[in-house]
Design an enzyme around this catalytic site. Structure first.
Site, PDB file in Angstrom:
ATOM      1  N   ASP A  64       0.828  -1.209   0.000  1.00  0.00           N
ATOM      2  CA  ASP A  64       0.000   0.000   0.000  1.00  0.00           C
ATOM      3  C   ASP A  64       0.860   1.255   0.000  1.00  0.00           C
ATOM      4  OD1 ASP A  64       0.944  -0.455   2.563  1.00  0.00           O
ATOM      5  OD2 ASP A  64      -1.026  -0.770   3.440  1.00  0.00           O
ATOM      6  N   ASN A 120      -7.354  -3.017  14.049  1.00  0.00           N
ATOM      7  CA  ASN A 120      -8.751  -3.407  13.815  1.00  0.00           C
ATOM      8  C   ASN A 120      -8.847  -4.611  12.869  1.00  0.00           C
ATOM      9  OD1 ASN A 120      -8.031  -2.278  11.404  1.00  0.00           O
ATOM     10  ND2 ASN A 120      -9.526  -0.614  11.432  1.00  0.00           N
ATOM     11  N   HIS A 122      -7.119  -4.963  10.008  1.00  0.00           N
ATOM     12  CA  HIS A 122      -6.900  -4.709   8.578  1.00  0.00           C
ATOM     13  C   HIS A 122      -5.602  -5.343   8.111  1.00  0.00           C
ATOM     14  CE1 HIS A 122      -4.865  -0.713   9.813  1.00  0.00           C
ATOM     15  NE2 HIS A 122      -3.940  -1.312   9.100  1.00  0.00           N
ATOM     16  N   GLU A 127      -9.612  -2.123   5.130  1.00  0.00           N
ATOM     17  CA  GLU A 127     -10.239  -1.851   6.416  1.00  0.00           C
ATOM     18  C   GLU A 127     -11.463  -2.751   6.610  1.00  0.00           C
ATOM     19  OE1 GLU A 127      -8.797  -0.108   8.590  1.00  0.00           O
ATOM     20  OE2 GLU A 127      -8.369   1.952   8.011  1.00  0.00           O
TER      21      GLU A 127
HETATM   22  C1  GLP Z   1      -0.432   0.127   8.467  1.00  0.00           C
HETATM   23  C2  GLP Z   1      -0.124  -0.696   7.217  1.00  0.00           C
HETATM   24  C3  GLP Z   1      -0.364  -2.166   7.455  1.00  0.00           C
HETATM   25  C4  GLP Z   1       0.307  -2.616   8.745  1.00  0.00           C
HETATM   26  C5  GLP Z   1      -0.278  -1.833   9.899  1.00  0.00           C
HETATM   27  C6  GLP Z   1       0.264  -2.272  11.240  1.00  0.00           C
HETATM   28  O1  GLP Z   1      -1.775   0.403   8.606  1.00  0.00           O
HETATM   29  N1  GLP Z   1      -0.894  -0.272   6.110  1.00  0.00           N
HETATM   30  O2  GLP Z   1       0.140  -2.896   6.352  1.00  0.00           O
HETATM   31  O3  GLP Z   1       0.123  -3.990   8.925  1.00  0.00           O
HETATM   32  O4  GLP Z   1       0.036  -0.469   9.665  1.00  0.00           O
HETATM   33  O5  GLP Z   1       1.346  -1.501  11.627  1.00  0.00           O
HETATM   34  P1  GLP Z   1       2.328  -1.845  12.804  1.00  0.00           P
HETATM   35  O6  GLP Z   1       3.173  -2.958  12.315  1.00  0.00           O
HETATM   36  O7  GLP Z   1       3.102  -0.585  13.003  1.00  0.00           O
HETATM   37  O8  GLP Z   1       1.492  -2.210  13.975  1.00  0.00           O
END
Ligand code: GLP
Length: 219
Positions: A64, A120, A122, A127
């Site tokens: 993304d 959440n 995702h 989402e």
């Molecule tokens: C963002 C990314 C996700 C990732 C998530 C969790 O939203 N788009 O791909 O999995 O963050 O982040 P973290 O690893 O910092 O908890």
């Protein structure tokens, strides 16, 4: 059937996933990968850099990217450059970020897909409510995600409200999936995703249907 492997610490988790990547690259130098951002994969990327692997024939697709008037230093491209790409011998022509909506080529049938999981549930920026059939597209981020991601920005107002994300369909088309979760705050959502009811309200739950998927966790 889903499997969750527990690790005693973040270093062990990161090095376990690095072993999977290393084996993949050694067995098939022109492997294709889906790669995540977020804080969770930072340890993995550090470990991969240390191992000095040969990435010259590999291809990567990031999950993304933010859209909006974002400070380039906050982009996921910048994150990937600093944490991985600048330190390995990958060919920049083989590094991809989602650009076009409904791109039916983007990130399909990769050899190894690495994922994190949002608070959440995702995955990428799919989402809650995202269709299990979704393709690469532009999405609005939920308030919860904006709040979660604001820790990486000076002000919550600076967090982009939209992103372009790989859909659930290309993610599920991967030959192998490894999802990483680090920290007690991820335990409940990971548990629900892996062992709870399948629901588009919890996007990561679709991974239960993948036949070569594992999750790794440490608290
Ligand atoms: C963002 C990314 C996700 C990732 C998530 C969790 O939203 N788009 O791909 O999995 O963050 O982040 P973290 O690893 O910092 O908890």
């Amino acid at each position: 059937m889903s499997e969750v492997k527990l690790f005693i610490n973040y270093e062990k988790l990161s090095s376990y996933v690095a072993n999977i990547v290393e084996k993949q690259l050694k067995e098939k130098p022109n492997s294709t990968f889906i790669l995540p951002t977020g804080t969770t994969p930072i340890g993995l990327y550090k470990e991969l850099v240390k191992r000095k692997l040969d990435w010259s024939e590999a291809t990567t697709y990031n999950l993304d990217e933010y859209i909006d008037n974002i400070d380039p230093e906050q982009s996921y491209l910048h994150f990937m450059m600093v944490n991985l790409f600048e330190h390995i011998n990958i060919n920049s022509d083989n590094v991809h970020f989602p650009k076009k909506e409904h791109d039916t080529e983007y990130g399909f049938n990769v050899d190894l897909c690495l994922l994190g999981i949002g608070g959440n549930g995702h995955i990428a920026f799919n989402e809650p409510g995202s269709s299990f059939e979704s393709e690469t597209r532009i999405v609005d981020l939920t308030e919860e995600t904006i709040k979660d991601n604001s820790r990486l920005f000076d002000n919550i107002e600076d967090v982009p409200t939209q992103a372009i994300t790989m859909g659930m369909k290309p993610i599920m088309s991967s030959k192998r999936i490894v999802m990483m979760a680090n920290g007690k705050h991820k335990q409940r959502i990971l548990d629900k995703a892996m062992f709870g009811r399948l629901s588009e309200e919890l996007p990561a739950s679709i991974l239960q249907l993948h036949d070569n998927m594992e999750a790794v966790y440490c608290d």
